[in-house]
Design an enzyme around this catalytic site. Structure first.
Site, short mmCIF file in Angstrom:
data_model
loop_
_atom_site.label_atom_id
_atom_site.label_comp_id
_atom_site.label_asym_id
_atom_site.label_seq_id
_atom_site.Cartn_x
_atom_site.Cartn_y
_atom_site.Cartn_z
N CYS B 50 0.82 -1.21 0.00
CA CYS B 50 0.00 0.00 0.00
C CYS B 50 0.86 1.26 0.00
O CYS B 50 0.37 2.33 -0.32
CB CYS B 50 -0.99 -0.01 1.16
SG CYS B 50 -0.24 -0.36 2.73
N HIS B 99 19.01 1.16 -3.11
CA HIS B 99 17.59 1.41 -2.90
C HIS B 99 16.89 0.16 -2.36
O HIS B 99 16.17 0.22 -1.37
CB HIS B 99 16.93 1.88 -4.19
CG HIS B 99 15.45 2.09 -4.06
ND1 HIS B 99 14.93 3.20 -3.45
CD2 HIS B 99 14.40 1.31 -4.41
CE1 HIS B 99 13.61 3.10 -3.44
NE2 HIS B 99 13.26 1.96 -4.01
N GLN B 116 6.92 -5.01 8.53
CA GLN B 116 6.11 -5.70 7.50
C GLN B 116 6.79 -5.74 6.13
O GLN B 116 6.66 -6.71 5.40
CB GLN B 116 4.73 -5.05 7.33
CG GLN B 116 3.76 -5.38 8.43
CD GLN B 116 3.82 -4.36 9.54
OE1 GLN B 116 4.68 -3.50 9.53
NE2 GLN B 116 2.92 -4.46 10.49
#
Lengths: 266, 433
Positions: B50, B99, B116
């Site tokens: 998300c 990254h 998470q």
């Protein structure tokens, strides 16, 4: 041989104390394990030193100040190691090990050496008395350390200072439980120690209670811990007041141990 | 071969954009297959959470590869590329490795250190592995990213402190009550924060929940949610002694629990400590409760302060984490560069030549009355054998260099012939997997 083990003990306790103090500053699994390992090794050396001394003197090494201090600190270390295993309270070690190191350092400066055992000490009641007294002292020493930490931690909570030390110290309930265990073990032992002391006094001097300073202060100590345990068992007394009383009890205990020469020995 | 990363995250795009670009995990097979069907995109992994959507891929042509993947993202989600372009970031080579290591280590997360993200990347990688869209480079790259994340987690305290108010409350309660497993929570009034905190306490093992509210029906409803017990508001003080943890957030205009009440309650519970959290404004619990022995009262502001301190601590730890990542990038990049065709051919030749010279030396040195030109001839002979032997693998490798299978060949060769380009690093990589 005794001397060698004694020096080894002192050295190991010294290093262990430093590592335990480092544990207050740094969080590291490794450091925690090493602190415990060093203290266990020191404890083994201490036991060997004590056993060797006992076998050369042919009696328990509790007959002079040096021997008593050494035995007292050995019992404190054993008690701490047991609680550390059970409750994972490394930080308690940061408070207990310096005390142990101090006691043993004092012991090392005192005059020891073999001597003729005074006839007055040649009684089984004396050995029971001394042995139990030191185990109970060790329990109260741990309770003292726990009470100090409790007050520090309580202060942090009440003033809402949540610094690094706060994070390191154990929860209040854990401290409370350890201190209760200490009283529950220490108090009955102290009681039996005082009774066996009285019986020994009767055998040696013909009177159960002579009100010499040692006996009087022992009784004061006993009353303080009796009040603590009674309060805990009847109304569940704990917290700040219990911690302060535990500290007072320990100070009185120290006075009894160091300050009051027994009228018949030493 | 180059690693490229194209994506967008909470830092570059609003939730409206992110949800348009998100990939559904149930329908991930097609986009994955489309991705590696693109011209000169050899391997591909799609990560979609998300807070971020990212594509990891390998290509020979960095600029072309990045452009093609950007167009792919726009086309797949039917968004005009002009609208998407400004939100997208693209990295290649070392920057791409950095990254992904940072993302996996949760340094790029909205809440730095939240755990998470690592699981989400693992799941995404799982799909790519299942549909075989990731190959030798991305497999190793992501496994490396997982091990870097693990290292960051164990060597820094980045994830060890509470950064939400509800969680901070639980941590604080543990410092007073120790193990929470036999403890009871009392919820006074309703409120999102209170319910959230209660959930956290239950997750941490709290045994029972009591709920009270001015409207008893609401209390009953909430109690049902927690499988707890509803208490009438008028009887609050009769039940309070059973609670170890009290969370209060009523809309009452004045305090509902005073120091006298708490003193009595604490005596009733044999001086066992109580933990109060007052979320209500104005306050539900009189501030003087702070002075009652064995009662510990905290407000939302206190908790907020802990959270702020923890966040500050985390950013300190994040610096340590960045250092770890820099070390690991170097190691991985060395391995990646060694996968090129030319370095491999050079290494292979060197290896053969090394063996040839050593054997030649051995033979010649023990040989008395050797004819004058024998050494020269033997040298030529062995050289010729070596060149013949190397000819076909070398040309096969050069040809493969134009196709997609080159990494496979290169890696196999390096392992079969024990080529020395950073072998030690390679062993370490292999061990971690």
């Amino acid at each position: 041989m005794t001397h060698f083990f004694f020096s080894l003990t002192l050295g190991l306790y010294g290093v262990a104390t430093m590592v335990y103090l480092a544990c207050l500053i740094r969080t590291s699994e490794k450091l925690t394990r090493w602190a415990s390992r060093l203290l266990v090794s020191g404890c083994i050396a201490h036991i060997l030193s004590t056993v060797h001394l006992a076998s050369t003197e042919k009696h328990l090494p509790l007959t002079n100040m040096q021997e008593s201090l050494s035995f007292f600190s050995l019992m404190v270390v054993v008690a701490f190691l047991i609680f550390e295993r059970r409750y994972k309270v490394t930080t308690l070690g940061s408070f207990v090990t310096p005390v142990v190191l101090l006691m043993l350092s004092v012991a090392s400066t005192l005059h020891g050496g073999a001597r003729q055992l005074p006839p007055i000490l040649q009684s089984n009641w004396f050995w029971i008395h001394a042995l139990l007294a030191f185990i109970s002292y060790a329990a109260f020493t741990i309770a003292f350390g726990v009470a100090v930490i409790y007050l520090i931690q309580r202060h942090f909570l009440k003033t809402k200072h949540f610094g690094a030390l706060f994070q390191k110290l154990p929860p209040l309930e854990t401290l409370d439980e350890i201190s209760y265990r200490c009283f529950a073990i220490g108090f009955p032992l102290l009681t039996v120690a005082i009774i066996s002391g009285a019986i020994w006094s009767e055998k040696a001097m013909g009177s159960y209670w002579v009100w010499d300073p040692k006996q009087t202060w022992s009784l004061i100590t006993w009353f303080i811990y009796a009040a603590l345990l009674h309060g805990r068992l009847t109304i569940g007394w704990r917290g700040k007041r219990a911690a302060i009383l535990s500290i007072v009890g320990f100070i009185v205990l120290l006075i009894t141990f160091f300050g009051m020469k027994h009228s018949v020995t030493w | 071969m180059n690693i490229i990363v194209i994506g967008l995250s909470h830092k570059t795009a609003t939730v409206e954009i992110r949800e348009k670009v998100a990939f559904s995990p149930n329908l991930i097979e097609k986009p994955l297959r489309d991705l590696i069907a693109l011209d000169d995109i050899v391997e591909g992994v799609i990560v979609s959470t998300c807070n971020r959507v990212e594509i990891y891929a390998t290509t020979h042509d960095i600029a072309g590869g990045i452009a093609r993947i950007k167009r792919f993202l726009a086309a797949h989600h039917r968004i005009p590329i002009e609208n998407l372009e400004s939100h997208l970031y693209a990295y290649h080579s070392e920057a791409a490795i950095r990254h992904v290591f940072r993302v996996a280590s949760s340094l790029d997360s909205l809440v730095v250190g939240e755990p998470q993200i690592l699981g989400q990347i693992k799941t995404s990688y799982g799909y790519a592995a299942e549909y075989k869209t990731s190959g030798i480079i991305l497999n190793r790259f992501l496994h490396k990213a997982f091990s870097v994340a693990k290292r960051v987690r164990t060597e820094t305290k980045i994830a060890s402190s509470a950064v939400s108010v509800a969680f901070a409350a639980v941590e604080l309660a543990k410092k007073i009550l120790g193990d929470l497993s036999e403890k009871t929570v009392m919820l006074i009034g309703a409120g999102e924060m209170c319910e959230l905190a209660a959930k956290h306490f239950i997750n941490s093992g709290a045994k029972g929940v009591m709920v009270t509210n001015r409207t008893f029906e609401r209390a009953e409803r909430l109690a049902d949610d927690f499988a707890g017990e509803a208490v009438r508001f008028e009887e609050l003080l009769d039940h309070l002694h059973r609670a170890d943890i009290v969370l209060s957030s009523t809309g009452a205009p004045h305090t509902i629990i005073g120091p006298k009440d708490v003193e009595e309650v604490i005596r009733k519970r044999r001086f066992k400590p109580m933990f109060f959290i007052d979320i209500a404004v104005p306050r539900d619990i009189d501030q003087k409760v702070e002075d009652v022995d064995n009662a510990y009262l905290f407000t939302v502001d206190d908790l907020q302060e802990i959270v702020q301190a923890n966040l500050a601590q985390r950013s300190l730890e994040a610096e340590k984490a960045e250092e770890i990542i820099e070390q690991e990038i170097g190691q991985f990049f060395k391995w990646l560069s060694s996968l090129g065709v030319t370095p491999t051919i050079v290494a292979l030749r060197n290896r053969f030549d090394e063996i040839r010279r050593a054997e030649l030396e051995k033979t010649v040195s023990g040989w008395k009355d050797l004819p004058a030109d024998a050494e020269k001839r033997m040298d030529a002979l062995t050289m010729a054998i070596m060149n013949k032997l190397l000819h076909s693998p070398t040309s096969a490798l050069k040809q493969a260099g134009q196709g997609g299978r080159v990494d496979l060949y290169v890696d196999a060769l390096r392992q079969l012939f024990d080529l020395q380009t950073s072998r030690q690093d390679d062993d370490e990589l292999a061990l971690e997997e």
